[in-house]
Scaffold this motif. Structure first.
Motif, short mmCIF file in Angstrom:
data_model
loop_
_atom_site.label_atom_id
_atom_site.label_comp_id
_atom_site.label_asym_id
_atom_site.label_seq_id
_atom_site.Cartn_x
_atom_site.Cartn_y
_atom_site.Cartn_z
N VAL A 1 57.31 5.29 6.18
CA VAL A 1 56.44 4.15 7.68
C VAL A 1 56.89 2.74 7.30
O VAL A 1 56.29 2.78 6.60
CB VAL A 1 55.24 4.86 8.07
CG1 VAL A 1 54.58 4.12 9.15
CG2 VAL A 1 55.21 5.89 8.41
N SER A 2 57.12 1.49 7.95
CA SER A 2 57.10 0.44 8.39
C SER A 2 56.89 -0.29 9.32
O SER A 2 57.18 -0.04 10.54
CB SER A 2 58.34 0.13 7.71
OG SER A 2 58.89 -0.35 6.56
N PHE A 3 55.57 -0.41 8.91
CA PHE A 3 54.66 -1.73 10.70
C PHE A 3 55.45 -2.88 10.20
O PHE A 3 55.65 -3.87 9.39
CB PHE A 3 53.70 -1.83 10.06
CG PHE A 3 52.70 -0.51 10.49
CD1 PHE A 3 52.09 0.16 11.20
CD2 PHE A 3 52.26 -0.41 8.95
CE1 PHE A 3 51.78 1.13 11.44
CE2 PHE A 3 51.76 1.13 9.14
CZ PHE A 3 51.31 1.42 10.08
N HIS B 1 48.87 1.66 14.58
CA HIS B 1 48.88 1.11 13.16
C HIS B 1 48.09 2.70 12.08
O HIS B 1 48.10 3.48 11.81
CB HIS B 1 47.79 -0.23 12.81
CG HIS B 1 48.68 -1.36 12.36
ND1 HIS B 1 48.90 -1.93 11.22
CD2 HIS B 1 49.36 -1.49 13.96
CE1 HIS B 1 49.96 -2.61 11.98
NE2 HIS B 1 49.92 -2.32 13.66
N GLY B 2 46.93 2.82 13.33
CA GLY B 2 46.09 3.93 12.83
C GLY B 2 46.59 5.45 12.55
O GLY B 2 46.49 6.31 12.18
N GLU C 1 49.21 5.57 10.09
CA GLU C 1 48.58 5.77 8.90
C GLU C 1 48.55 7.32 8.59
O GLU C 1 48.47 7.48 7.75
CB GLU C 1 47.43 5.24 8.51
CG GLU C 1 47.84 3.75 8.55
CD GLU C 1 48.69 2.68 6.74
OE1 GLU C 1 48.23 4.06 6.24
OE2 GLU C 1 48.64 1.66 7.01
N SER C 2 48.09 7.78 9.74
CA SER C 2 47.12 9.45 9.54
C SER C 2 48.29 10.07 9.41
O SER C 2 48.52 11.21 8.54
CB SER C 2 46.52 9.26 10.81
OG SER C 2 45.49 8.81 11.22
N LYS D 1 51.75 9.29 8.25
CA LYS D 1 51.97 9.41 6.54
C LYS D 1 51.61 10.39 5.38
O LYS D 1 51.37 10.23 4.49
CB LYS D 1 52.34 8.75 6.44
CG LYS D 1 52.97 7.88 5.10
CD LYS D 1 52.84 6.82 4.80
CE LYS D 1 54.20 5.75 3.48
NZ LYS D 1 54.27 5.00 2.61
N ALA D 2 49.89 9.79 6.06
CA ALA D 2 48.75 10.77 5.04
C ALA D 2 49.00 12.55 5.09
O ALA D 2 48.57 13.22 4.40
CB ALA D 2 47.66 10.32 5.18
N LYS E 1 56.68 -1.71 3.57
CA LYS E 1 55.11 -0.68 4.54
C LYS E 1 55.30 -2.09 5.29
O LYS E 1 54.18 -1.60 6.14
CB LYS E 1 54.07 -1.05 3.69
CG LYS E 1 54.59 0.01 2.48
CD LYS E 1 55.15 1.88 2.39
CE LYS E 1 55.62 2.20 1.29
NZ LYS E 1 56.82 3.01 1.59
N GLN E 2 55.16 -3.24 5.16
CA GLN E 2 54.70 -4.30 6.33
C GLN E 2 55.76 -5.42 6.46
O GLN E 2 56.07 -5.62 5.09
CB GLN E 2 52.98 -4.99 5.92
CG GLN E 2 52.73 -6.01 6.65
CD GLN E 2 51.49 -6.38 6.69
OE1 GLN E 2 50.50 -5.59 7.19
NE2 GLN E 2 51.11 -7.26 6.40
#
Length: 294
Positions: free
Chosen positions: A180-182, A163-164, A167-168, A170-171, A233-234
């Motif tokens: 990005v889909s979790f 997850h971390g 997330e990074s 994508k940013a 996203k989720q």
């Protein structure tokens, strides 16, 4: 928001030889996608291909995500297709055991497969996405990826780490249309727990009751695909357990209490006390037997 149309899309699925990955491969192929199915067990991928509706648009691509040479070779073959729209990171391994009884080598092996393997493949794919200006990742995580689960420390840590990382990622690449889909499966009736590692590194060897009574892989894949179409996203998938995510978000203290005292833990204590034996046929209980204190 406009729904994603999978027809004509090129989708790469890791861990596609069984369970959720295999169901995703079949259903996406039926929806008109060109599916690249990867796993270490090539024979299982070939068997899966024979079950699909569009054999011409189903590519079997052996891959070991813990082997850097295997990753580079596979990515080179995918490049020859000229495009890649979505990667579903589904390959992974489970773990079962308390922190104090889980050997460090098991923690390392779980992280190597679930985290470092996925990261290595992603890094190899990103130049292709940046060149074409778009791309997507669907990360098959877990409820354990957003909350700590008893007896799943290594598995939970590996999923939290993903997850971390994403997330990074994508940013960092805002100039690239990166989606990005979790994906958070709950209890799904697959063999993941049977293949999971115990504290000493040996396979657990059986499907846990909570998973045996859970959603089927085909049902799970259907819900995942619906979420991907909506570019969520989720994507939480499961039965009653999906409500735990909302509870944990709104009232973390209550969520922690439920996790610590969830019904399956009570069931295992009861089973140990009374030596209960239950046999299943599919998801149906066909026999109950109690041999002491009954």
């Amino acid at each position: 928001m406009r729904k994603m149309n999978f027809k004509g899309k090129v989708i790469w699925i890791t861990g596609a030889s069984s369970g959720i990955g295999a169901s995703l491969a079949m259903q996406l192929n039926n929806l008109g996608a060109t599916v690249i199915a990867s796993a270490r067990r090539t024979e299982k991928l070939i068997e899966l291909r024979e079950k699909c509706a569009d054999l011409q648009n189903f590519m079997v691509l052996p891959l070991d995500i813990t082997d850097s040479q295997s990753i580079q070779k596979s990515v080179a073959q995918v490049r020859q297709l000229g495009r890649l729209d979505l990667v579903l990171h589904n390959a992974g391994i489970a773990q079962k055991g308390l922190v104090i009884e889980t050997e460090l080598d098991v923690d390392r092996k779980v992280m190597e497969t679930n985290y470092f393997g996925t990261v290595a493949l992603t890094k190899a794919i990103m130049p292709m996405y940046l060149q074409q200006g778009y791309g997507g990742f669907g990360i098959v995580s877990s409820f354990a990826g957003v909350m700590g689960i008893p007896g799943r420390s290594a598995y939970s840590a590996s999923k939290h780490a993903l997850h971390g990382f994403f997330e990074s990622l994508k940013a960092e690449h805002m100039g690239c249309k990166l989606n990005v889909s979790f994906i958070l499966p709950g209890f799904i009736n697959t063999a993941i727990t049977a293949k999971g590692l115990c504290g000493d590194g040996t396979p657990y060897g059986k499907v846990e009751t909570s998973h045996r009574l859970g959603m089927t892989p085909a049902e799970c894949a259907q819900d995942i695909i619906k979420g991907l179409q909506k570019k969520r996203k989720q994507i939480a998938v499961g039965k009653f357990e999906v409500y735990l995510l909302s509870i944990n978000r709104i009232a973390p203290g209550l969520g922690h209490y439920i996790i610590k005292n969830h019904p399956m833990r009570r069931w295992r204590r009861l089973k140990s006390r009374f030596d209960l034996t239950i046999h299943f046929k599919g998801n149906k209980v066909i026999e109950r037997r109690c041999t002491k204190n009954c």
